[in-house]
Design a protein around this motif. Structure first.
Motif, mmCIF file in Angstrom:
data_model
loop_
_atom_site.group_PDB
_atom_site.id
_atom_site.type_symbol
_atom_site.label_atom_id
_atom_site.label_comp_id
_atom_site.label_asym_id
_atom_site.label_seq_id
_atom_site.Cartn_x
_atom_site.Cartn_y
_atom_site.Cartn_z
ATOM 1 N N ALA A 166 -5.916 -9.103 -4.711
ATOM 2 C CA ALA A 166 -6.492 -7.801 -4.384
ATOM 3 C C ALA A 166 -5.724 -7.153 -3.222
ATOM 4 O O ALA A 166 -5.444 -5.950 -3.254
ATOM 5 C CB ALA A 166 -7.973 -7.955 -4.022
ATOM 6 N N GLU A 167 -5.361 -7.967 -2.226
ATOM 7 C CA GLU A 167 -4.590 -7.434 -1.102
ATOM 8 C C GLU A 167 -3.217 -6.950 -1.557
ATOM 9 O O GLU A 167 -2.744 -5.905 -1.111
ATOM 10 C CB GLU A 167 -4.437 -8.498 -0.012
ATOM 11 N N ALA A 168 -2.596 -7.698 -2.441
ATOM 12 C CA ALA A 168 -1.281 -7.301 -2.954
ATOM 13 C C ALA A 168 -1.384 -6.003 -3.751
ATOM 14 O O ALA A 168 -0.516 -5.126 -3.645
ATOM 15 C CB ALA A 168 -0.688 -8.406 -3.823
ATOM 16 N N ARG A 169 -2.458 -5.863 -4.548
ATOM 17 C CA ARG A 169 -2.666 -4.621 -5.307
ATOM 18 C C ARG A 169 -2.864 -3.438 -4.369
ATOM 19 O O ARG A 169 -2.292 -2.371 -4.576
ATOM 20 C CB ARG A 169 -3.895 -4.761 -6.222
ATOM 21 N N LYS A 170 -3.665 -3.634 -3.318
ATOM 22 C CA LYS A 170 -3.893 -2.553 -2.356
ATOM 23 C C LYS A 170 -2.593 -2.154 -1.669
ATOM 24 O O LYS A 170 -2.325 -0.957 -1.486
ATOM 25 C CB LYS A 170 -4.924 -2.976 -1.297
ATOM 26 N N ALA A 171 -1.801 -3.140 -1.288
ATOM 27 C CA ALA A 171 -0.524 -2.849 -0.630
ATOM 28 C C ALA A 171 0.405 -2.100 -1.576
ATOM 29 O O ALA A 171 1.086 -1.153 -1.169
ATOM 30 C CB ALA A 171 0.132 -4.144 -0.154
ATOM 31 N N ALA A 172 0.443 -2.488 -2.824
ATOM 32 C CA ALA A 172 1.299 -1.818 -3.813
ATOM 33 C C ALA A 172 0.827 -0.380 -4.034
ATOM 34 O O ALA A 172 1.645 0.546 -4.147
ATOM 35 C CB ALA A 172 1.302 -2.586 -5.127
ATOM 36 N N GLU A 173 -0.496 -0.184 -4.103
ATOM 37 C CA GLU A 173 -1.033 1.168 -4.271
ATOM 38 C C GLU A 173 -0.706 2.033 -3.058
ATOM 39 O O GLU A 173 -0.336 3.203 -3.202
ATOM 40 C CB GLU A 173 -2.546 1.114 -4.496
ATOM 41 N N ALA A 174 -0.840 1.463 -1.870
ATOM 42 C CA ALA A 174 -0.534 2.216 -0.645
ATOM 43 C C ALA A 174 0.949 2.584 -0.612
ATOM 44 O O ALA A 174 1.301 3.706 -0.237
ATOM 45 C CB ALA A 174 -0.907 1.394 0.590
ATOM 46 N N GLU A 175 1.804 1.663 -1.007
ATOM 47 C CA GLU A 175 3.239 1.934 -1.046
ATOM 48 C C GLU A 175 3.561 3.022 -2.071
ATOM 49 O O GLU A 175 4.379 3.906 -1.815
ATOM 50 C CB GLU A 175 4.016 0.656 -1.376
ATOM 51 N N ALA A 176 2.886 2.990 -3.215
ATOM 52 C CA ALA A 176 3.116 4.004 -4.252
ATOM 53 C C ALA A 176 2.675 5.385 -3.750
ATOM 54 O O ALA A 176 3.367 6.385 -3.978
ATOM 55 C CB ALA A 176 2.372 3.635 -5.528
ATOM 56 N N LYS A 177 1.547 5.421 -3.048
ATOM 57 C CA LYS A 177 1.076 6.701 -2.496
ATOM 58 C C LYS A 177 2.042 7.218 -1.439
ATOM 59 O O LYS A 177 2.330 8.415 -1.384
ATOM 60 C CB LYS A 177 -0.324 6.547 -1.900
ATOM 61 N N ALA A 178 2.524 6.330 -0.583
ATOM 62 C CA ALA A 178 3.466 6.732 0.457
ATOM 63 C C ALA A 178 4.753 7.255 -0.180
ATOM 64 O O ALA A 178 5.305 8.271 0.267
ATOM 65 C CB ALA A 178 3.772 5.556 1.386
ATOM 66 N N GLU A 179 5.233 6.597 -1.211
ATOM 67 C CA GLU A 179 6.440 7.043 -1.915
ATOM 68 C C GLU A 179 6.213 8.409 -2.561
ATOM 69 O O GLU A 179 7.081 9.284 -2.518
ATOM 70 C CB GLU A 179 6.848 6.019 -2.979
ATOM 71 N N GLN A 180 5.022 8.613 -3.120
ATOM 72 C CA GLN A 180 4.699 9.896 -3.740
ATOM 73 C C GLN A 180 4.684 11.005 -2.677
ATOM 74 O O GLN A 180 5.205 12.099 -2.903
ATOM 75 C CB GLN A 180 3.343 9.819 -4.443
ATOM 76 N N ARG A 181 4.103 10.707 -1.500
ATOM 77 C CA ARG A 181 4.083 11.690 -0.412
ATOM 78 C C ARG A 181 5.498 12.023 0.051
ATOM 79 O O ARG A 181 5.821 13.190 0.298
ATOM 80 C CB ARG A 181 3.243 11.176 0.762
ATOM 81 N N ARG A 182 6.352 11.006 0.173
ATOM 82 C CA ARG A 182 7.743 11.246 0.572
ATOM 83 C C ARG A 182 8.454 12.138 -0.440
ATOM 84 O O ARG A 182 9.183 13.063 -0.079
ATOM 85 C CB ARG A 182 8.505 9.920 0.729
ATOM 86 N N THR A 183 8.242 11.859 -1.700
ATOM 87 C CA THR A 183 8.868 12.652 -2.759
ATOM 88 C C THR A 183 8.388 14.100 -2.706
ATOM 89 O O THR A 183 9.193 15.038 -2.822
ATOM 90 C CB THR A 183 8.567 12.031 -4.143
ATOM 91 N N GLU A 184 7.084 14.290 -2.533
ATOM 92 C CA GLU A 184 6.530 15.640 -2.443
ATOM 93 C C GLU A 184 7.109 16.374 -1.231
ATOM 94 O O GLU A 184 7.456 17.553 -1.310
ATOM 95 C CB GLU A 184 5.005 15.591 -2.355
ATOM 96 N N LYS A 185 7.207 15.674 -0.107
ATOM 97 C CA LYS A 185 7.743 16.277 1.108
ATOM 98 C C LYS A 185 9.205 16.682 0.908
ATOM 99 O O LYS A 185 9.610 17.781 1.310
ATOM 100 C CB LYS A 185 7.625 15.264 2.255
ATOM 101 N N LEU A 186 9.984 15.798 0.276
ATOM 102 C CA LEU A 186 11.389 16.124 0.006
ATOM 103 C C LEU A 186 11.503 17.338 -0.922
ATOM 104 O O LEU A 186 12.363 18.208 -0.718
ATOM 105 C CB LEU A 186 12.116 14.927 -0.604
ATOM 106 N N ASN A 187 10.642 17.394 -1.915
ATOM 107 C CA ASN A 187 10.655 18.533 -2.832
ATOM 108 C C ASN A 187 10.303 19.830 -2.101
ATOM 109 O O ASN A 187 10.907 20.884 -2.355
ATOM 110 C CB ASN A 187 9.696 18.314 -4.005
ATOM 111 N N GLN A 188 9.328 19.762 -1.190
ATOM 112 C CA GLN A 188 8.961 20.948 -0.412
ATOM 113 C C GLN A 188 10.126 21.396 0.472
ATOM 114 O O GLN A 188 10.411 22.593 0.578
ATOM 115 C CB GLN A 188 7.732 20.651 0.458
ATOM 116 N N LEU A 189 10.781 20.435 1.095
ATOM 117 C CA LEU A 189 11.932 20.773 1.936
ATOM 118 C C LEU A 189 13.072 21.346 1.106
ATOM 119 O O LEU A 189 13.754 22.299 1.530
ATOM 120 C CB LEU A 189 12.420 19.535 2.713
#
Length: 138
Positions: free
Chosen positions: A108-131
């Motif tokens: 469960a901890e590994a799944r949460k960490a993977a989900e958090a990493e995926a969300k962070a990657e999605q935010r980075r991608t969105e930010k790069l697209n905005q820039l």
């Protein structure tokens, strides 16, 4: 090489040995709680096995989630031929339950960490697209 020759040669692969044991014996195939000292019973029937290979295969089998679940709810340990050997003690059941709890908690901890990493990657991608939109050439 015939199939009987293939199954009597020393398998170097732990998985192959475990699969062979599951094909030969119901107690392995059904993940039943095994009698203490069942390795001696296996050696009596299959003396050509190496102790190290069998030990690794047994370890792999007894730490599997399915085996631990059977130990958690089991009442009787079985011999290689399926006859009752000993009873599964409360301590054995508690140990199996504890192992399962720890395993599921880590998963469960590994799944949460993977989900958090995926969300962070999605935010980075969105930010790069905005820039890129803001500073990109028009």
């Amino acid at each position: 090489m015939t199939t009987t020759e293939a199954t009597t040669t020393k398998p170097n692969d732990t998985r192959a040995l475990l699969k062979d044991l599951q094909e030969r014996f119901d107690v392995f195939r059904n993940f039943s709680p095994l009698a203490i000292g069942i390795d001696k019973q296996v050696f009596a029937l299959l003396p050509e096995l190496s102790k190290k290979s069998l030990r690794l295969a047994m370890r792999s089998h007894t730490i599997s989630t399915r085996y631990l679940k059977e130990m958690e709810k089991g009442t009787v340990r079985l011999n290689l031929d399926g006859t009752p050997a000993d009873e599964v003690t409360d301590e054995n059941r508690q140990h199996a339950a504890e192992q399962l709890r720890e395993r599921f908690k880590k998963q469960a901890e590994a799944r949460k960490a993977a989900e958090a990493e995926a969300k962070a990657e999605q935010r980075r991608t969105e930010k790069l697209n905005q820039l890129a939109e803001k500073f990109g050439r028009k």
